[in-house]
Design an enzyme around this catalytic site. Sequence first.
Site: not given
Ligand code: TNX
Length: 489
Positions: A301
Amino acid sequence: MVTRELGDVIPAPGEVRPDAAARFTIGDGTAISAAAGTEQVAAYLADVLRPATGFALPVSDGPGGIGLRLDEALDDEEYRLEIGTSGVTLTGGAPVGLFHAVQTLRQLLPAEVFAATPQPVDWTLPGGTIADRPRFGYRGAMLDVARHFFTVDEVKSYVDSLAQFKINHLHLHLTDDQGWRLEIESWPKLTAISGGDGTGVDGTGPGFYTRADYTEIIAYAATRFVTIVPEIDMPGHVNAAQVAYPELTADGVAPPQRTDVEVGYSSLVAGKEETYAFVDDVVREVAALTPGPYLHIGGDEAQATTAEDYRAFIERVLPMVTRYGKRPMGWHEMAAVDLPASAVPQFWRIEAADEGTARAAARGNKVLMSPADRTYLDMKYTADSSLGLDWAGLLDVEKAYGWDPAERLPGVGEESVLGVEAPLWSETLRSLADVQTMTFPRLPAIAEIGWSRREHRDWESFRRRLAACGPRWRAQGVAFHPAPEIPWA
Ligand code: TNX
């Protein structure tokens, strides 16, 4: 009276040959016989059987009704459990295989064996032989201690609960926008500021592990044959680091501390040398503290990083991890660059395909499978679950069980799969009971997918075997969600 059937075990064992004529009862006079090399697991077996049985269960290298031995012809994690009228024999390829045999044995005893005080029950085991070995070498869970901090004791308790299902890796998500949870000697303000009061989502989850705490967790997990995988999330998810060290931002100005659940707004600066001095120090210290083979660099992300900066950053950081002797693990976004052979992308999305991950697999990289719609333990069970999120959909037990890691992504087949991992993000969690409620009963589904061969998996059988876990969790004080699709005992 035999209370359980051989094979009523999660994860489902490979070969199960019941012998209706045989059974063995653990009694007051039962002794444990430990062959050379099995002493540690023999002591552990005695430790887990003594409280509920009230028996002395002495361990020695002399004779005994319960025998432990090693057999080099077996793979390390492979084991055999033979229950006959005159005794029980546990055989492992290595101590880890014996440890798995012990977990199988515990599940074949009455649920009261998980109680902390003596129980007036008949400790009879069903007769026969189990021969068992894992499908995948990596069966993991992940705990987010950044959004909400969990103490050393809470993590140890979690390790104990996981190991019962032959989970052998625990990934700790140690850093994120809302907190930094591992002491780094060369950058002490990371925890002094971002591990302190007011950190975590809603400011309710402060705390951090000192180096000694972290080492204590690793040592404890090792006694349960669980490898700790530390994650330092970067280049995104770094607000807590930037609050502590404003020189890690583009303009050198400290951002405000964040306790909300937004993602994708913070980034290390790919074009600044300070960034790499920081990352090198952190990777060096974490690698030195961690005996396990993996170091997870996050990489998810990174919406606040341009695609070009992201690739430049990852290409610079991967060699640091390998230089300090670790296999780089990262969320699958890192497969945007050509990965070194030892690197493991962890697939987490809900889409049916991913080009970068498939490309990495084609180049020979192993992939860790954590599709959010099947493995995310922080997803709500149902629309009215009070804990959890729902961005990847609702996740009931049948959905968590009904998929196969070698068929989830085009281009990522059996040979490319390192294993499976069930991540638990903690934005909505506030206690160990919350962690347990989200983990059980879905984690056993992921554990069976990681351990058991495809042809030994069956939803109807799994539902029945899972029902028997209810009394075990109650006996050990572990919270679980009483999912309506399971015929709870
Ligand atoms: C996505 S999954 C994220 C996290 C959040 C999560 C909540 C991922 C690699 N990153 O930063 O906590 O969704 O479900």
